[in-house]
Scaffold this motif. Structure first.
Motif, mmCIF file in Angstrom:
data_model
loop_
_atom_site.group_PDB
_atom_site.id
_atom_site.type_symbol
_atom_site.label_atom_id
_atom_site.label_comp_id
_atom_site.label_asym_id
_atom_site.label_seq_id
_atom_site.Cartn_x
_atom_site.Cartn_y
_atom_site.Cartn_z
ATOM 1 N N ILE A 97 -33.644 -81.355 -3.548
ATOM 2 C CA ILE A 97 -32.825 -82.102 -2.445
ATOM 3 C C ILE A 97 -33.394 -83.432 -2.168
ATOM 4 N N GLN A 98 -34.712 -83.615 -1.768
ATOM 5 C CA GLN A 98 -35.307 -84.652 -1.409
ATOM 6 C C GLN A 98 -35.360 -85.768 -2.537
ATOM 7 N N LEU A 99 -35.757 -85.290 -3.783
ATOM 8 C CA LEU A 99 -35.989 -86.286 -4.881
ATOM 9 C C LEU A 99 -34.650 -86.842 -5.185
ATOM 10 N N PRO A 100 -33.305 -86.077 -5.578
ATOM 11 C CA PRO A 100 -32.287 -86.437 -5.876
ATOM 12 C C PRO A 100 -31.852 -87.658 -4.870
ATOM 13 N N LEU A 101 -32.010 -87.290 -3.699
ATOM 14 C CA LEU A 101 -31.620 -88.243 -2.488
ATOM 15 C C LEU A 101 -32.341 -89.719 -2.601
ATOM 16 N N ALA A 102 -33.825 -89.524 -3.328
ATOM 17 C CA ALA A 102 -34.465 -90.755 -3.101
ATOM 18 C C ALA A 102 -34.482 -91.405 -4.318
ATOM 19 N N LEU A 103 -33.300 -91.176 -5.287
ATOM 20 C CA LEU A 103 -33.387 -91.988 -6.629
ATOM 21 C C LEU A 103 -33.378 -93.391 -6.244
ATOM 22 N N PRO A 104 -32.584 -94.013 -5.322
ATOM 23 C CA PRO A 104 -32.533 -95.410 -5.385
ATOM 24 C C PRO A 104 -33.992 -96.015 -5.063
ATOM 25 N N ALA A 105 -34.762 -95.287 -4.211
ATOM 26 C CA ALA A 105 -36.360 -95.779 -4.221
ATOM 27 C C ALA A 105 -37.068 -95.819 -5.363
ATOM 28 N N VAL A 106 -36.745 -94.451 -6.090
ATOM 29 C CA VAL A 106 -37.444 -94.105 -7.116
ATOM 30 C C VAL A 106 -37.279 -95.136 -8.206
ATOM 31 N N SER A 107 -36.041 -95.406 -8.586
ATOM 32 C CA SER A 107 -35.550 -96.477 -9.452
ATOM 33 C C SER A 107 -36.275 -97.869 -9.176
ATOM 34 N N SER A 108 -36.069 -98.314 -7.969
ATOM 35 C CA SER A 108 -36.828 -99.466 -7.801
ATOM 36 C C SER A 108 -38.165 -99.643 -7.797
ATOM 37 N N LEU A 109 -38.962 -98.562 -7.350
ATOM 38 C CA LEU A 109 -40.153 -98.497 -7.759
ATOM 39 C C LEU A 109 -40.485 -98.525 -9.234
ATOM 40 N N GLY A 110 -39.809 -97.874 -9.952
ATOM 41 C CA GLY A 110 -40.202 -97.945 -11.308
ATOM 42 C C GLY A 110 -39.820 -99.353 -12.064
ATOM 43 N N ILE A 111 -38.874 -100.084 -11.697
ATOM 44 C CA ILE A 111 -38.615 -101.496 -12.074
ATOM 45 C C ILE A 111 -39.674 -102.180 -11.671
ATOM 46 N N LEU A 112 -40.197 -102.233 -10.315
ATOM 47 C CA LEU A 112 -41.210 -102.975 -9.810
ATOM 48 C C LEU A 112 -42.545 -102.830 -10.586
ATOM 49 N N ASP A 162 -32.792 -71.206 3.916
ATOM 50 C CA ASP A 162 -32.461 -70.471 2.735
ATOM 51 C C ASP A 162 -33.566 -69.966 1.920
ATOM 52 N N GLY A 163 -34.735 -70.091 2.351
ATOM 53 C CA GLY A 163 -35.788 -69.724 1.708
ATOM 54 C C GLY A 163 -36.663 -70.578 0.504
ATOM 55 N N ALA A 164 -35.949 -71.853 0.666
ATOM 56 C CA ALA A 164 -36.679 -72.820 -0.298
ATOM 57 C C ALA A 164 -38.002 -73.422 0.244
ATOM 58 N N GLY A 165 -39.013 -73.289 -0.835
ATOM 59 C CA GLY A 165 -40.268 -73.761 -0.410
ATOM 60 C C GLY A 165 -40.333 -75.345 -0.702
ATOM 61 N N HIS A 166 -41.719 -75.821 -0.529
ATOM 62 C CA HIS A 166 -41.701 -77.276 -0.499
ATOM 63 C C HIS A 166 -41.222 -77.980 -1.898
ATOM 64 N N ARG A 215 -33.118 -84.599 8.544
ATOM 65 C CA ARG A 215 -33.764 -83.344 8.900
ATOM 66 C C ARG A 215 -33.189 -82.248 8.885
ATOM 67 N N ASP A 216 -31.538 -81.933 8.841
ATOM 68 C CA ASP A 216 -30.800 -80.979 8.696
ATOM 69 C C ASP A 216 -30.764 -80.260 7.412
ATOM 70 N N LEU A 217 -31.137 -81.321 6.395
ATOM 71 C CA LEU A 217 -30.845 -80.729 5.053
ATOM 72 C C LEU A 217 -32.276 -79.685 4.878
ATOM 73 N N ILE A 218 -33.317 -80.555 5.238
ATOM 74 C CA ILE A 218 -34.495 -79.923 5.202
ATOM 75 C C ILE A 218 -34.678 -78.399 5.772
ATOM 76 N N GLU A 219 -34.078 -78.430 7.046
ATOM 77 C CA GLU A 219 -34.346 -77.359 7.701
ATOM 78 C C GLU A 219 -33.332 -76.223 7.243
ATOM 79 N N ALA A 220 -32.184 -76.658 6.607
ATOM 80 C CA ALA A 220 -31.131 -75.898 5.910
ATOM 81 C C ALA A 220 -31.767 -75.176 4.803
ATOM 82 N N ALA A 221 -32.476 -75.885 4.040
ATOM 83 C CA ALA A 221 -33.224 -75.384 2.938
ATOM 84 C C ALA A 221 -34.284 -74.508 3.305
ATOM 85 N N SER A 222 -34.819 -74.646 4.358
ATOM 86 C CA SER A 222 -35.918 -73.782 4.716
ATOM 87 C C SER A 222 -35.419 -72.454 5.121
#
Length: 274
Positions: free
Chosen positions: A184-199, A173-177, A164-171
């Motif tokens: 921020i979130q998509l790069p951190l979710a790459l392991p889940a994204v890659s596993s979903l792609g393989i499945l 700094d003026g970053a929108g959703h 949550r700290d990263l999300i609040e820090a981005a908010s």
């Protein structure tokens, strides 16, 4: 100490038995595929003169080249769209205040509980009413829809675990959703994204039932969907049947062998925590 040794020994025995039961069917198919055509092989019997030409004959007789292209095109379209829509939907359910979000999310949960076989008949009439029978869209659209419930549930669980700290820090700094999701979130979710792609790739490439029901043209089916026509045409020749089945399974097996390390790492990193 003795207890830990016995536990380790029991685990090794179970692992060895699992490997044996997993490998034996493939060895049996390979030994049958290398026998002379027209013979009736029984069990695992490797001949002194293996007939490797059986694979070439099976490839030509089953006309696998257009099926390979059809399956590849299906994967190229379905997998990226499922991953994209699942990531967007998972982020929305996890981080945004979606109207009736809980109700909508429960609908996706219900979608996971419905047996796939019960959807085939409604899908047939729906695709027929849309005039898409015997087209590539007849497979692409249902496969995207059928893979989305699992994908969205998978990605929502991943995005809920984001710091949550990263999300609040981005908010602050003026970053929108959109920027928060993309940078921020998509790069951190790459392991889940890659596993979903393989499945999703495995589920799409190995699709059999929909390819048989919704597509009449053998050249537009998947490689797995061609198995029925292959069996129907060469059911009396066990050798060609096994050779054709191995050719159909080969791409999936090769992909798993090449990417097994990344697959396991992605599964462990992107697994859903209870």
């Amino acid at each position: 100490m003795k207890q830990s040794v016995s536990v380790r020994t029991a685990g090794n025995v179970v692992l060895a038995l699992t490997i044996i039961f997993s490998v034996l069917p493939f060895l049996s198919m390979l030994s049958a595929a290398l026998q002379p055509q027209g013979s009736m092989p029984e069990g695992i019997q490797f001949t002194a003169h293996p007939q490797w030409s059986n694979f070439v004959d099976a490839w030509n007789m089953a006309d696998i080249t257009p099926l390979l292209w059809s399956s590849t095109l299906l994967v190229i379209v379905v997998v990226p769209l499922v991953v994209l829509f699942s990531a967007l939907g998972g982020y929305a359910f996890a981080q945004l205040k979606v109207p009736f979000g809980r109700l909508l999310y429960m609908l996706f949960i219900v979608g996971l509980t419905i047996p796939f076989e019960t959807l085939v008949t409604p899908l047939y009439y729906e695709i027929s009413g849309m005039g898409l029978l015997n087209t590539r869209l007849a497979l692409m659209l249902p496969l995207i829809g059928l893979n989305l419930p699992f994908g969205i549930v998978w990605m929502r669980s991943c995005f809920e675990q984001m710091p949550r700290d990263l999300i609040e820090a981005a908010s602050i700094d003026g970053a929108g959703h959109v920027r928060t999701f993309r940078s921020i979130q998509l790069p951190l979710a790459l392991p889940a994204v890659s596993s979903l792609g393989i499945l999703t790739f495995l589920a799409t490439w190995n699709q059999f039932l929909l390819a048989v029901v919704l597509v009449n043209d053998p050249n537009k089916r998947t490689m797995a969907g061609a198995l029925q026509a292959f069996v129907g045409q060469y059911q009396t020749d066990t050798v060609l049947l096994n050779a054709g089945a191995l050719l159909i399974m080969a791409p999936t097996m090769l992909l798993f062998i090449i990417l097994q390390r990344y697959f396991i790492r992605a599964m462990l990193a992107g697994s859903v925590k209870g």
